[in-house]
Design an enzyme around this catalytic site. Structure first.
Site, mmCIF file in Angstrom:
data_model
loop_
_atom_site.group_PDB
_atom_site.id
_atom_site.type_symbol
_atom_site.label_atom_id
_atom_site.label_comp_id
_atom_site.label_asym_id
_atom_site.label_seq_id
_atom_site.Cartn_x
_atom_site.Cartn_y
_atom_site.Cartn_z
ATOM 1 N N LYS A 121 -1.819 -18.602 15.135
ATOM 2 C CA LYS A 121 -2.407 -19.255 13.953
ATOM 3 C C LYS A 121 -1.330 -19.535 12.908
ATOM 4 O O LYS A 121 -1.229 -20.634 12.376
ATOM 5 C CB LYS A 121 -3.483 -18.339 13.347
ATOM 6 C CG LYS A 121 -3.869 -18.710 11.922
ATOM 7 C CD LYS A 121 -4.900 -17.770 11.329
ATOM 8 C CE LYS A 121 -4.354 -16.529 10.656
ATOM 9 N NZ LYS A 121 -3.808 -16.717 9.311
ATOM 10 N N ASN A 122 -0.512 -18.521 12.622
ATOM 11 C CA ASN A 122 0.437 -18.662 11.511
ATOM 12 C C ASN A 122 1.604 -19.572 11.845
ATOM 13 O O ASN A 122 2.417 -19.901 10.978
ATOM 14 C CB ASN A 122 0.932 -17.284 11.064
ATOM 15 C CG ASN A 122 -0.169 -16.515 10.348
ATOM 16 O OD1 ASN A 122 -1.219 -17.085 10.045
ATOM 17 N ND2 ASN A 122 0.052 -15.236 10.104
ATOM 18 N N CYS A 169 -8.504 -13.891 -3.913
ATOM 19 C CA CYS A 169 -7.761 -13.309 -2.804
ATOM 20 C C CYS A 169 -8.331 -12.047 -2.191
ATOM 21 O O CYS A 169 -8.883 -11.204 -2.866
ATOM 22 C CB CYS A 169 -6.359 -13.045 -3.269
ATOM 23 S SG CYS A 169 -5.334 -12.958 -1.878
ATOM 24 N N ARG A 212 -1.946 -13.420 -4.764
ATOM 25 C CA ARG A 212 -0.965 -14.119 -3.917
ATOM 26 C C ARG A 212 -0.440 -15.324 -4.695
ATOM 27 O O ARG A 212 -0.856 -16.459 -4.459
ATOM 28 C CB ARG A 212 -1.606 -14.529 -2.594
ATOM 29 C CG ARG A 212 -1.725 -13.349 -1.645
ATOM 30 C CD ARG A 212 -2.523 -13.672 -0.443
ATOM 31 N NE ARG A 212 -1.757 -14.262 0.643
ATOM 32 C CZ ARG A 212 -2.272 -14.499 1.850
ATOM 33 N NH1 ARG A 212 -3.522 -14.196 2.110
ATOM 34 N NH2 ARG A 212 -1.536 -15.046 2.789
ATOM 35 N N ASP A 268 0.730 -7.608 9.026
ATOM 36 C CA ASP A 268 -0.483 -8.087 9.700
ATOM 37 C C ASP A 268 -0.931 -7.150 10.828
ATOM 38 O O ASP A 268 -2.056 -7.260 11.312
ATOM 39 C CB ASP A 268 -0.250 -9.490 10.279
ATOM 40 C CG ASP A 268 -0.084 -10.534 9.189
ATOM 41 O OD1 ASP A 268 -0.461 -10.257 8.041
ATOM 42 O OD2 ASP A 268 0.432 -11.625 9.490
ATOM 43 N N ARG A 280 -11.271 -16.465 11.700
ATOM 44 C CA ARG A 280 -10.153 -17.240 11.152
ATOM 45 C C ARG A 280 -8.905 -17.078 12.018
ATOM 46 O O ARG A 280 -8.027 -17.940 11.997
ATOM 47 C CB ARG A 280 -9.832 -16.764 9.727
ATOM 48 C CG ARG A 280 -10.885 -17.199 8.693
ATOM 49 C CD ARG A 280 -10.454 -16.789 7.305
ATOM 50 N NE ARG A 280 -9.026 -16.923 7.192
ATOM 51 C CZ ARG A 280 -8.207 -16.017 6.674
ATOM 52 N NH1 ARG A 280 -8.679 -14.904 6.186
ATOM 53 N NH2 ARG A 280 -6.910 -16.237 6.629
HETATM 54 N N1 EPU Z 1 4.671 -13.863 -3.208
HETATM 55 C C1 EPU Z 1 4.896 -14.053 -4.539
HETATM 56 N N2 EPU Z 1 5.152 -15.321 -4.985
HETATM 57 C C2 EPU Z 1 5.195 -16.390 -4.150
HETATM 58 C C3 EPU Z 1 4.969 -16.180 -2.772
HETATM 59 C C4 EPU Z 1 4.704 -14.892 -2.323
HETATM 60 O O1 EPU Z 1 4.866 -13.119 -5.337
HETATM 61 O O2 EPU Z 1 5.443 -17.519 -4.616
HETATM 62 C C5 EPU Z 1 4.389 -12.489 -2.723
HETATM 63 C C6 EPU Z 1 2.959 -12.377 -2.165
HETATM 64 O O3 EPU Z 1 2.035 -12.158 -3.193
HETATM 65 C C7 EPU Z 1 3.067 -11.215 -1.208
HETATM 66 C C8 EPU Z 1 4.502 -11.353 -0.680
HETATM 67 O O4 EPU Z 1 5.196 -12.194 -1.598
HETATM 68 O O5 EPU Z 1 2.938 -10.021 -1.910
HETATM 69 C C9 EPU Z 1 4.582 -11.931 0.720
HETATM 70 O O6 EPU Z 1 3.965 -13.193 0.745
HETATM 71 P P1 EPU Z 1 4.380 -14.338 1.769
HETATM 72 O O7 EPU Z 1 4.578 -15.577 0.972
HETATM 73 O O8 EPU Z 1 5.491 -13.880 2.638
HETATM 74 O O9 EPU Z 1 3.081 -14.465 2.648
HETATM 75 P P2 EPU Z 1 2.221 -15.756 2.967
HETATM 76 O O10 EPU Z 1 3.095 -16.886 3.310
HETATM 77 O O11 EPU Z 1 1.199 -15.932 1.908
HETATM 78 C C10 EPU Z 1 2.111 -15.263 5.528
HETATM 79 C C11 EPU Z 1 1.031 -15.107 6.555
HETATM 80 C C12 EPU Z 1 0.291 -13.814 6.308
HETATM 81 C C13 EPU Z 1 1.289 -12.675 6.399
HETATM 82 C C14 EPU Z 1 2.442 -12.883 5.404
HETATM 83 C C15 EPU Z 1 3.532 -11.846 5.507
HETATM 84 C C16 EPU Z 1 0.398 -17.359 7.114
HETATM 85 C C17 EPU Z 1 -0.611 -18.430 7.076
HETATM 86 N N3 EPU Z 1 0.115 -16.235 6.464
HETATM 87 O O12 EPU Z 1 1.459 -15.279 4.257
HETATM 88 O O13 EPU Z 1 -0.675 -13.696 7.337
HETATM 89 O O14 EPU Z 1 0.659 -11.459 6.118
HETATM 90 O O15 EPU Z 1 3.036 -14.187 5.627
HETATM 91 O O16 EPU Z 1 4.057 -11.814 6.781
HETATM 92 O O17 EPU Z 1 1.429 -17.516 7.751
HETATM 93 C C18 EPU Z 1 -2.685 -13.030 8.324
HETATM 94 O O18 EPU Z 1 -2.403 -13.739 9.301
HETATM 95 O O19 EPU Z 1 -3.637 -12.198 8.341
HETATM 96 C C19 EPU Z 1 -1.900 -13.151 7.104
HETATM 97 C C20 EPU Z 1 -2.335 -12.714 5.932
#
Ligand code: EPU
Length: 418
Positions: free
Chosen positions: A22-23, A116, A121, A307, A399
């Site tokens: 998915k990701n 969230c 996030r 995850d 999802r």
């Molecule tokens: N963060 C910030 N500011 C930003 C972006 C992120 O503070 O501008 C913080 C977030 O709040 C969080 C941390 O940085 O505390 C990590 O966030 P990240 O951006 O790495 O995560 P994401 O891109 O929102 C993806 C996956 C998640 C997975 C995380 C970490 C997808 C669609 N989602 O989320 O997957 O947990 O990376 O590996 O790729 C899941 O599949 O269940 C899922 C939540």
């Protein structure tokens, strides 16, 4: 409203072919916007988030069709540069369409991807990076209005934290920007490499993905391609955890073994026997699992994946001894623990720490999925528990898991959707 009914206590045993990621599929779908031609994505999982992504693509003028696990996406003409709030709210990763739309159309209006499940996030890193690339961003009335004068330019960006989504958005915006973009402290997750693999197949020039420094040379034009989405390492971790929790035996096929190494090396410490080939994982867990001595710290890749925290916890609640988790990525990622406690687990949560004292057995209960991986953890615990469990709010599970009940039944588990 659909529910999963689980009659627990059966050892899972059998062979399973892993679904596509998915990701990985979500950012690749966003990236098809940059090609302006037809793209064919194979091994694409059939999930509600994937259909939400296709609604966004349709809304901006693309054509998407699905046949089995193949998605065909044509992005010849883009007719709209705003993504409506209701589509942005359907899933949090809708935000990665921002970078892709900017790369394609030079403008885009989105809303924040919404309230969230896992704690706040924010998208501050995404927006700061895009501003550095010459995007003018105005936030007003819940809308994020992004415009550019001329072509977006490359930039040197150092991320304060290796955010997966921010790294993806920068890459998507940079592949068609003018000049060179360098991302320092980039996320190293395997899904980033898969996105870059897709973009390279479309003619993009990217190097360093999988490492902390990614270099992108903008190209004026990309083309369509056929691409196979990588297997889902978190679904893999889930089915392995379910098997370990039920003291079963599994041959997991179509697995991304290298990408799963950080998870496998921890799971192995529970006493399971694990053997791997290039794309297959064999796991056998004949007796009660052992607790894990070292604290399990979730970290960006190649650390232990956040995850997989909930699903491994579901297996450890009946292990012999005490295991400790430290959740370092999200603020609210222990919401599944109440349901596990209701089923008989002994878990104490204090801030980012969760202490799990292994109990002899779990009992089925009525529980509600709190989020995607938390819901999967409840399913894993239910399979190991004595008696019947009803899991409601399974829209969260859908999802990320393609027909979870069929996968479980193919391993001999008793799980039904009603
Ligand atoms: N963060 C910030 N500011 C930003 C972006 C992120 O503070 O501008 C913080 C977030 O709040 C969080 C941390 O940085 O505390 C990590 O966030 P990240 O951006 O790495 O995560 P994401 O891109 O929102 C993806 C996956 C998640 C997975 C995380 C970490 C997808 C669609 N989602 O989320 O997957 O947990 O990376 O590996 O790729 C899941 O599949 O269940 C899922 C939540």
């Amino acid at each position: 409203m659909q529910k999963l009914i689980v009659n627990g206590g059966k050892r899972l045993r059998g062979e399973l072919s892993l679904q596509g990621s998915k990701n990985s599929a979500l950012p690749v779908m966003a990236a098809t916007l940059l090609c302006g031609e037809e793209c064919v994505l194979t091994n694409c999982p059939k999930l509600s988030d994937i259909y939400a992504a296709s609604r966004i693509l349709n809304c901006v003028g693309c054509r998407c069709s699905f046949s089995g696990n193949t998605a065909v996406i044509s992005s010849e003409s883009i007719t709209e540069s705003s993504i409506p709030e209701e589509l942005m709210l359907e899933m949090r990763s809708s935000i990665i369409f921002l970078g892709a739309m900017l790369g394609r159309a030079g403008e885009c209006t989105v809303s924040c991807p919404g309230g969230c499940e896992l704690g706040p996030r924010p998208i501050d890193m995404h927006l700061a990076a895009l501003r550095k690339m010459g995007v003018n961003i105005r936030e007003s009335g819940g809308k994020i209005v992004c415009r550019t004068a001329g072509r977006i330019h490359g930039a040197k960006i150092s991320l304060p934290f290796p955010s997966v989504g921010a790294t993806e958005n920068i890459i998507l915006c940079a592949v068609k920007a003018e000049g060179e973009t360098i991302i320092n402290n980039a996320a190293r997750e395997p899904e980033i490499c898969d996105l870059c693999g897709f973009l390279r197949a479309c003619g993009a020039e990217i190097s360093g993905d999988g490492e902390s420094r990614i270099v992108i040379n903008g190209k004026a034009k990309l083309h369509g391609c056929e691409y196979s989405i990588m297997p889902d390492r978190i679904a893999g971790a889930t089915y392995l955890s379910m098997t370990a929790a039920t003291r079963g035996e599994i041959v997991l096929k179509n697995a991304c073994v290298g990408a799963m190494e950080p998870f496998l090396s921890v799971l192995e410490q529970t006493g399971c026997s694990i053997f791997t080939t290039e794309d297959t994982i064999y796991l056998r867990s004949g007796s009660r699992l052992k607790a894990i001595n070292d604290r399990i710290r979730t970290m960006p890749h190649p650390g232990f994946p956040t995850d997989a925290q909930a699903v491994l916890m579901a297996a450890l609640v009946t292990a012999e001894g005490t295991s400790v988790f430290e959740e370092n990525i999200f603020d609210c990622r222990y919401r599944h623990t109440d349901a596990l406690v209701k089923m008989g687990a002994d878990i104490q949560v204090l801030g980012k720490i969760a202490v799990i004292k292994g109990v002899e057995k779990l009992c089925g209960a009525n529980v509600e999925a709190t989020d995607l991986r938390g819901g999967a953890a409840m399913a894993a615990a239910a399979l190991a528990a004595e008696g019947r469990t009803e899991i409601s709010k399974i829209c969260h599970i859908d999802r990320g898991y393609e027909k979870i009940e069929e996968a479980v039944r193919c391993l001999g588990g008793d799980m039904e959707r009603v």
